[in-house]
Design an enzyme around this catalytic site. Structure first.
Site, PDB file in Angstrom:
ATOM      1  N   CYS A  48      19.653   6.223 -40.696  1.00  0.00           N
ATOM      2  CA  CYS A  48      19.623   7.366 -39.771  1.00  0.00           C
ATOM      3  C   CYS A  48      19.812   8.723 -40.441  1.00  0.00           C
ATOM      4  O   CYS A  48      19.057   9.656 -40.168  1.00  0.00           O
ATOM      5  CB  CYS A  48      20.726   7.218 -38.716  1.00  0.00           C
ATOM      6  N   TYR A 179      10.148   1.628 -34.615  1.00  0.00           N
ATOM      7  CA  TYR A 179      10.903   2.854 -34.916  1.00  0.00           C
ATOM      8  C   TYR A 179      10.640   3.325 -36.352  1.00  0.00           C
ATOM      9  O   TYR A 179      10.285   4.478 -36.585  1.00  0.00           O
ATOM     10  CB  TYR A 179      12.410   2.581 -34.863  1.00  0.00           C
ATOM     11  N   GLU A 183       8.510   6.630 -37.506  1.00  0.00           N
ATOM     12  CA  GLU A 183       9.294   7.774 -37.995  1.00  0.00           C
ATOM     13  C   GLU A 183       8.844   8.157 -39.406  1.00  0.00           C
ATOM     14  O   GLU A 183       8.655   9.338 -39.713  1.00  0.00           O
ATOM     15  CB  GLU A 183      10.788   7.436 -37.986  1.00  0.00           C
ATOM     16  N   GLU A 442      13.847  21.815 -17.948  1.00  0.00           N
ATOM     17  CA  GLU A 442      13.946  22.096 -16.507  1.00  0.00           C
ATOM     18  C   GLU A 442      12.950  21.245 -15.716  1.00  0.00           C
ATOM     19  O   GLU A 442      13.150  20.961 -14.537  1.00  0.00           O
ATOM     20  CB  GLU A 442      13.748  23.575 -16.200  1.00  0.00           C
TER      21      GLU A 442
HETATM   22  P1  NDP Z   1      11.035  -2.742 -34.851  1.00  0.00           P
HETATM   23  O1  NDP Z   1      11.491  -4.032 -34.307  1.00  0.00           O
HETATM   24  O2  NDP Z   1      11.304  -1.492 -34.110  1.00  0.00           O
HETATM   25  O3  NDP Z   1       9.481  -2.811 -35.133  1.00  0.00           O
HETATM   26  C1  NDP Z   1       8.926  -3.824 -35.901  1.00  0.00           C
HETATM   27  C2  NDP Z   1       7.437  -3.650 -35.892  1.00  0.00           C
HETATM   28  O4  NDP Z   1       6.841  -4.600 -36.777  1.00  0.00           O
HETATM   29  C3  NDP Z   1       6.831  -3.891 -34.520  1.00  0.00           C
HETATM   30  O5  NDP Z   1       5.811  -2.953 -34.321  1.00  0.00           O
HETATM   31  C4  NDP Z   1       6.289  -5.317 -34.633  1.00  0.00           C
HETATM   32  O6  NDP Z   1       5.159  -5.540 -33.851  1.00  0.00           O
HETATM   33  C5  NDP Z   1       5.874  -5.363 -36.090  1.00  0.00           C
HETATM   34  N1  NDP Z   1       5.881  -6.718 -36.639  1.00  0.00           N
HETATM   35  C6  NDP Z   1       6.884  -7.608 -36.604  1.00  0.00           C
HETATM   36  N2  NDP Z   1       6.534  -8.747 -37.221  1.00  0.00           N
HETATM   37  C7  NDP Z   1       5.271  -8.568 -37.668  1.00  0.00           C
HETATM   38  C8  NDP Z   1       4.359  -9.383 -38.397  1.00  0.00           C
HETATM   39  N3  NDP Z   1       4.688 -10.601 -38.802  1.00  0.00           N
HETATM   40  N4  NDP Z   1       3.150  -8.871 -38.671  1.00  0.00           N
HETATM   41  C9  NDP Z   1       2.803  -7.622 -38.271  1.00  0.00           C
HETATM   42  N5  NDP Z   1       3.621  -6.817 -37.582  1.00  0.00           N
HETATM   43  C10 NDP Z   1       4.850  -7.289 -37.291  1.00  0.00           C
HETATM   44  O7  NDP Z   1      11.668  -2.689 -36.321  1.00  0.00           O
HETATM   45  P2  NDP Z   1      11.935  -1.504 -37.319  1.00  0.00           P
HETATM   46  O8  NDP Z   1      11.928  -2.131 -38.664  1.00  0.00           O
HETATM   47  O9  NDP Z   1      11.030  -0.348 -37.080  1.00  0.00           O
HETATM   48  O10 NDP Z   1      13.393  -1.057 -36.922  1.00  0.00           O
HETATM   49  C11 NDP Z   1      14.432  -2.030 -36.835  1.00  0.00           C
HETATM   50  C12 NDP Z   1      15.490  -1.591 -35.872  1.00  0.00           C
HETATM   51  O11 NDP Z   1      16.271  -0.570 -36.441  1.00  0.00           O
HETATM   52  C13 NDP Z   1      14.951  -0.988 -34.567  1.00  0.00           C
HETATM   53  O12 NDP Z   1      14.602  -1.937 -33.628  1.00  0.00           O
HETATM   54  C14 NDP Z   1      16.127  -0.151 -34.126  1.00  0.00           C
HETATM   55  O13 NDP Z   1      17.017  -0.973 -33.429  1.00  0.00           O
HETATM   56  C15 NDP Z   1      16.725   0.309 -35.444  1.00  0.00           C
HETATM   57  N6  NDP Z   1      16.298   1.681 -35.758  1.00  0.00           N
HETATM   58  C16 NDP Z   1      16.616   2.704 -34.915  1.00  0.00           C
HETATM   59  C17 NDP Z   1      16.223   3.996 -35.190  1.00  0.00           C
HETATM   60  C18 NDP Z   1      16.576   5.083 -34.240  1.00  0.00           C
HETATM   61  O14 NDP Z   1      17.488   4.906 -33.449  1.00  0.00           O
HETATM   62  N7  NDP Z   1      15.889   6.222 -34.267  1.00  0.00           N
HETATM   63  C19 NDP Z   1      15.455   4.318 -36.376  1.00  0.00           C
HETATM   64  C20 NDP Z   1      15.144   3.183 -37.189  1.00  0.00           C
HETATM   65  C21 NDP Z   1      15.561   1.932 -36.876  1.00  0.00           C
HETATM   66  P3  NDP Z   1       5.260  -6.077 -32.343  1.00  0.00           P
HETATM   67  O15 NDP Z   1       5.648  -4.889 -31.530  1.00  0.00           O
HETATM   68  O16 NDP Z   1       3.886  -6.570 -32.051  1.00  0.00           O
HETATM   69  O17 NDP Z   1       6.278  -7.145 -32.337  1.00  0.00           O
END
Ligand code: NDP
Length: 460
Positions: A48, A179, A183, A442
């Protein structure tokens, strides 16, 4: 508890572990915290906080354009990546130091080394031997998950490495639509990097409201990010011209950096959970009850290692609740309902409560209020960025059950909305609040016209 070396042994000095350790130590308990890396955990060291600095840095490119529209003469601008990295690392070191001092001031002992459970009361810390503790808290967090079926995956980086790239790449491809992927795509794009997102799904940010998802994807594309949906990288090859990422749809992209952000996994490797008899879920997360207690009654776990809501403030609240319950004789649980979250894309997202689809599923009948507009800051100079605000209201009780804001400062706005929603605010109460003018926010209290069901622009 005198038979043990410590009353509490915490494994992991991240957000959850540090909060629990400090509070417990302040109760007079003998507390030790083991950390194998730097104190502060993912949030402070490789998540973060450094990410937000990168977001700030990357937003300037748009700010320069906006400033010109407002009459500023701005000459050539140039971004100095090494200078930024150095400043970022100094600030991270300062913040990590504060965490260390806070632990020490509370009276907790910090032990540097990887800790491993060898029994339900015994912990071996690399380089420090074995210690015993009456209570143990596992707060080891998570780490990036990497697929094993992508050939050449060793050429790809994760977010961990993205914070330390020696050079700013000219071209990058980011795999994932969550996320972290989005980002970082926005950060790279803002810093002038030619950026492509490759995501397997029909739209980015699964789990968020469908209108928000579409809007953010459109806005990212409008800023020049190539968003390739419905496909995934299957193969990465290192060539003289760069890394060639081939996708399942036959498309190939050549870039200097390939970043994978396909989710994170609980970090339990080498932790000895089995030696202590601690049960884990199918995903390898520590199974806990509402008090964060594991299947072993003197071992608890908080934060990402439990894979509940993987957000820093949630880990902090879980850690605090644990300490209150176990060291202040004040049984406390953390309510995981209505937790707001932010995605620092550009534009940013602030979101709390249910998406329209989830609300329809849960309540049947819902009213939708939605507004998509160019804020006055944009219209003045002919900018194109559009903001979007959406309220989801359950019809029977008129409670606002979802509030979603895509806008500069969307995350700042949502913090206030989250307070009202946690209190169960209804749409009439919300509307009774007078607008603050002239602001973007607003619009939140001036939306009176319901969308015709189902809401326009919804994507399944
Ligand atoms: P996320 O779970 O948010 O996203 C993972 C992404 O990878 C999804 O789009 C998913 O697709 C895709 N994916 C998963 N498995 C595969 C695969 N085998 N092949 C292709 N695509 C795949 O994980 P992040 O790593 O982005 O972040 C992890 C966590 O960290 C977040 O969920 C959040 O809780 C936290 N975080 C929070 C932030 C904030 O508060 N601003 C910032 C960064 C992280 P699909 O949707 O189809 O499953």
């Amino acid at each position: 508890m005198a038979d043990y070396d410590y009353d509490l042994f915490v494994i992991g000095a991240g957000s959850g572990g540090v909060r629990a350790a400090r509070l417990a130590a302040m109760s007079g308990a003998r507390v030790a915290v083991a950390e194998e890396s730097r104190v502060g955990g993912t949030c402070v060291i490789r998540g973060c906080v450094p990410k937000k600095f990168m977001v700030y840095a990357s937003e300037y490119s748009k700010s320069f354009d906006t400033a010109r529209g407002y009459g500023w003469e701005i000459g050539e601008t140039r971004f100095d990546w090494p200078k930024f990295l150095m400043a970022k690392d100094i600030e991270i070191a300062r913040l990590s130091g504060i965490y260390v001092r806070n632990l020490q001031n509370a009276g907790a002992e910090l032990i540097h080394g990887k800790a491993r459970l060898t029994g339900r009361h015994t912990i071996e810390v690399e380089g420090h031997g074995t210690v015993t503790a009456a209570k143990i808290l596992v707060a080891t967090g998570g780490r990036p998950w990497m697929p094993t079926d992508v050939s050449g995956i060793e050429h790809a980086i994760t977010s961990n490495e993205a914070f330390h790239l020696e050079q700013l790449p000219k071209r990058v491809v980011v795999a994932g639509g969550g996320y972290i992927a989005l980002e970082f795509a926005c950060i790279f794009n803002g810093l002038g990097v030619d950026t492509t997102v490759v995501h397997r799904g029909p739209n980015v940010l699964r789990g968020f409201d469908d209108d928000i998802r579409s809007h953010v994807a459109e806005e990212m594309e409008a800023r020049g990010i190539k968003v390739r949906l419905g496909t995934r990288i299957t193969d990465i090859e290192k060539t003289a011209d760069g890394l060639v990422s081939r996708c399942s749809d036959g498309h190939a992209t050549t870039t200097d950096v390939v970043m994978f952000a396909l989710g994170r996994e609980p970090y339990t490797e080498g932790l000895g959970l089995d030696a202590a008899g601690v049960a884990v879920t199918e995903n390898g997360a520590v199974k806990v009850d509402e008090y964060s207690r594991s299947s072993v009654d003197n071992i608890w776990a908080v934060g990402d290692v439990t894979d509940r809501i993987n957000l820093t403030p949630v880990a902090i609240r879980e850690g605090a609740a644990f300490a209150q319950t176990e060291f202040f004789n004040n049984p406390t649980t953390f309510d995981h309902e209505m937790v707001a979250s932010a995605v620092f894309t550009q534009p940013q997202i602030g979101s709390v409560g249910l998406s329209e689809a989830d609300a329809r599923h849960k309540y049947g009948k819902v009213d939708i209020y939605m507004s998509k507009f160019r804020p006055m800051k944009e219209t003045f100079y002919g900018g194109h960025q559009r903001a979007m605000i959406k309220l989801v209201v359950e019809q029977a009780g008129e409670r606002i059950v979802g509030c979603h804001v895509v806008a500069p400062d969307g995350p700042e706005i949502i913090q206030m909305a989250a307070i009202a929603m946690k209190m169960g605010v209804t749409k009439p109460q919300w509307d009774a609040t007078c607008a603050v003018h002239p602001t973007l926010a607003e619009e939140l209290v001036t939306m009176r016209d319901k969308m015709a069901p189902p809401s326009l622009g919804a994507v399944s």
